[in-house]
Design an enzyme around this catalytic site. Structure first.
Site, PDB file in Angstrom:
ATOM      1  N   GLY A 405       0.831  -1.202   0.000  1.00  0.00           N
ATOM      2  CA  GLY A 405       0.000   0.000   0.000  1.00  0.00           C
ATOM      3  C   GLY A 405       0.860   1.244   0.000  1.00  0.00           C
ATOM      4  O   GLY A 405       1.970   1.251   0.545  1.00  0.00           O
ATOM      5  N   GLU A 537       4.820  -9.804   7.833  1.00  0.00           N
ATOM      6  CA  GLU A 537       5.449  -8.818   6.965  1.00  0.00           C
ATOM      7  C   GLU A 537       6.587  -9.500   6.215  1.00  0.00           C
ATOM      8  O   GLU A 537       7.405 -10.202   6.817  1.00  0.00           O
ATOM      9  CB  GLU A 537       5.975  -7.630   7.778  1.00  0.00           C
TER      10      GLU A 537
END
Length: 556
Positions: A405, A537
């Site tokens: 993002g 992540e």
């Protein structure tokens, strides 16, 4: 049933420009350097690259109040006389000073006018005009004011030296771009709702835009001055009221240099006076609008990192603006075609019935938590030079399609230059490029354009990238010191307490190679129940391990 075709947004006859050397992972800053050493090298490179360019001038566009004062209604047609225009700024956090001073000299109706406007950053301020019949008299008045306010001589401005309790000269980029109006003449339906076509012509009579309508309005948004102004306002940078023009890459580099000094001063426990002086210097070089409140003291590592992030966003905005300036087209083109070509990136609009579109919607549904999120469009991305760079990974089979993002303000810069490891990059898993296997994780980093654009409200963008993970080092503890994958590994995965159900994984085939897409709903991961990370992540520390595959446009 065969998948429906993509709609390609590549005007015929356009010659593509070769990718720049910055696309090559072997070219750039050495990974062994410290973060601030890397950043200083980048700053020096920027400053060296523009030594031959004129310095210290403001935009040659007339200040809007100056224009209005000349005629009472604006649109005077007056122009700046030679290069006599400048923007000055001064911030003092101790004494709550945060002010600008603009000086311009223009010729209008056989007279020469010296205009000044001054006030607090972010406000209109006050202004005055002095009129002269001779150019020499006006120039003398201009240079006298410049010296009074800065302690420097105008003729020596290329070697400008900031003086205590005086204004500092800002290096500003030319602000000569204008938003191009477009007119929709007709509309016809195609096979899928995403392929609605509209014939678009320029209001100035230029040739029609050759892009699909959905692609055209997206190009218009990611290059929109209104969007950039909105994003800058959120960062307390009021460029509409503050200066004419935009901060140049040199000014951004100077601001970053001061942030490095601030960071080192904090590490060395310097006194408040030193921190205040450096903070004042930063806000002088990079004007911020704080209203009537005192500018904040930058006195800890977290706020300094936030300002570094702001500066990197500004540099991406500067890059996007610069893409529009180098035009030398023998045949006139629609402005949106020119902007699209400047991306050096082929975008293919996917129909909602395409197999890949269906996989992406499943990926969103499986890993999102935002019920108000609405997918508007999906484009396949083929960035110039990225395929060739990506081939270095041909021997590595472990790959995933992962989310990234970002702010709408940097979408054009990413399409042009790819996802990069910035000199100051850092986070919970060190200095690399961050991805997520859950839509909801990356959505938190997707800054939207809040407002209405082309009839769509609160639009934002996300990327899906093919990421070469290879052998991954799994961690459960935060470690911001990581600069590269450990020996014997290709990536680092900060394992979350939940992860999309691996039993639901599917694949997409790119260039004959299957890439995993984790479309399942997140489920608890017992081996990682004590992890510091709620969601996983994924980090790679080489830019060549990433290939942009899809751009998603959404509304909230």
């Amino acid at each position: 049933m065969a998948p429906k075709k993509r709609q390609t947004a590549q005007p015929k006859g356009n010659k593509r420009v070769k990718a720049s050397k910055t696309d090559d992972d072997d070219v750039g800053l050495p990974r062994c350097d410290s973060e601030n050493t890397q950043l200083r090298k980048a700053i020096t490179a920027v400053q060296d690259s523009v030594k031959s360019e004129p310095k210290g001038t403001c935009s040659t566009k007339l200040d809007y109040l100056f224009d209005s004062e000349l005629t009472g209604v604006g649109n005077s047609g007056a122009k700046i006389h030679e290069d006599y225009a400048c923007m000055l700024n001064q911030t003092d956090v101790i004494n709550n000073n945060n002010k600008f001073y603009l000086i311009q000299l223009a010729e209008y109706e056989k007279e020469f006018h010296v205009f000044t406007r001054w006030g607090r950053v972010g406000e209109t301020g006050q202004n005055s005009i002095a009129c002269f019949s001779e150019a020499e008299e006006a120039v003398s008045e201009f240079t006298k004011k410049f010296t009074q306010k800065t302690g420097n001589k105008w003729q020596n401005r290329d070697n400008f030296a900031a003086k205590p309790k005086k204004y500092t000269l800002l290096a500003m980029d030319e602000d000569d771009t204008e938003e191009e109006a477009v007119v929709v003449k007709a509309e016809t339906s195609a096979a899928g709702k995403n392929l609605v076509k509209k014939t678009v012509v320029s209001a100035s009579g230029l040739p029609p835009c050759s892009l699909p309508y959905r692609t055209m309005i997206t190009v218009q948004l990611i290059f929109s001055d209104d969007m950039f102004n909105g994003q800058m306002t959120e960062m307390n940078l009021d460029v509409r009221k503050m200066p004419l023009g935009k901060l140049s890459k040199v000014q951004i580099a100077k601001g970053l240099d001061v942030l490095i000094q601030l960071e080192e001063a904090v590490k060395n426990s310097e006194d408040k006076t030193t921190l205040a002086d450096l903070t004042s210097k930063f806000f002088t070089l990079v004007p911020h609008s704080f209203g009537r409140t005192r500018p904040p003291l930058l006195d800890n590592a977290e706020v300094i990192k936030q300002k570094k992030d702001v500066m990197i966003t500004l540099s991406d905005i500067e890059l996007t603006q610069s893409l529009q300036k180098h035009k030398n087209e023998p045949v006139p083109k629609h402005p949106m075609d020119e902007k699209y070509e400047s991306l050096n990136c082929k975008l293919e609009l996917l129909d909602s019935g395409h197999d890949e579109y269906q996989v992406i919607t499943s990926y969103v549904k499986g890993t999102t938590t935002d019920q108000n999120w609405k997918l508007l469009d999906v484009w396949c991305i083929d960035r110039e030079g990225e395929e060739q760079r990506f081939r270095v990974n041909d021997s590595i089979s472990a790959r995933k399609l992962l989310w990234h993002g970002t702010s709408v303000a940097v979408v054009a810069a990413i399409l042009n230059s790819g996802l990069r490891i910035m000199p100051h990059s850092g986070g919970c898993v060190g200095s690399g490029i961050y991805f997520a296997s859950e839509h909801s994780k990356s959505l938190g980093y997707a800054g939207c354009h809040y407002g209405t654009f082309a009839g769509e409200k609160n639009t934002g963008f996300m990327f899906l990238s093919e990421v070469v993970l290879g052998r991954s080092k799994e961690i459960m503890q935060i470690d911001g010191s990581i600069k590269k994958a450990p020996a014997g590994y290709d990536s680092v995965v900060a394992r979350g307490r939940k992860e999309p159900d691996p039993k639901k994984n599917t694949t997409i085939t790119f260039d004959g190679r299957k890439v995993t897409v984790p479309v399942g709903k997140p489920i608890p991961q017992q081996p990682f129940k004590d992890s510091n990370f709620g969601q996983s992540e994924y980090l790679v520390y080489n830019e060549h391990q990433v290939r942009l595959r899809f751009l998603l446009k959404f509304s909230r």
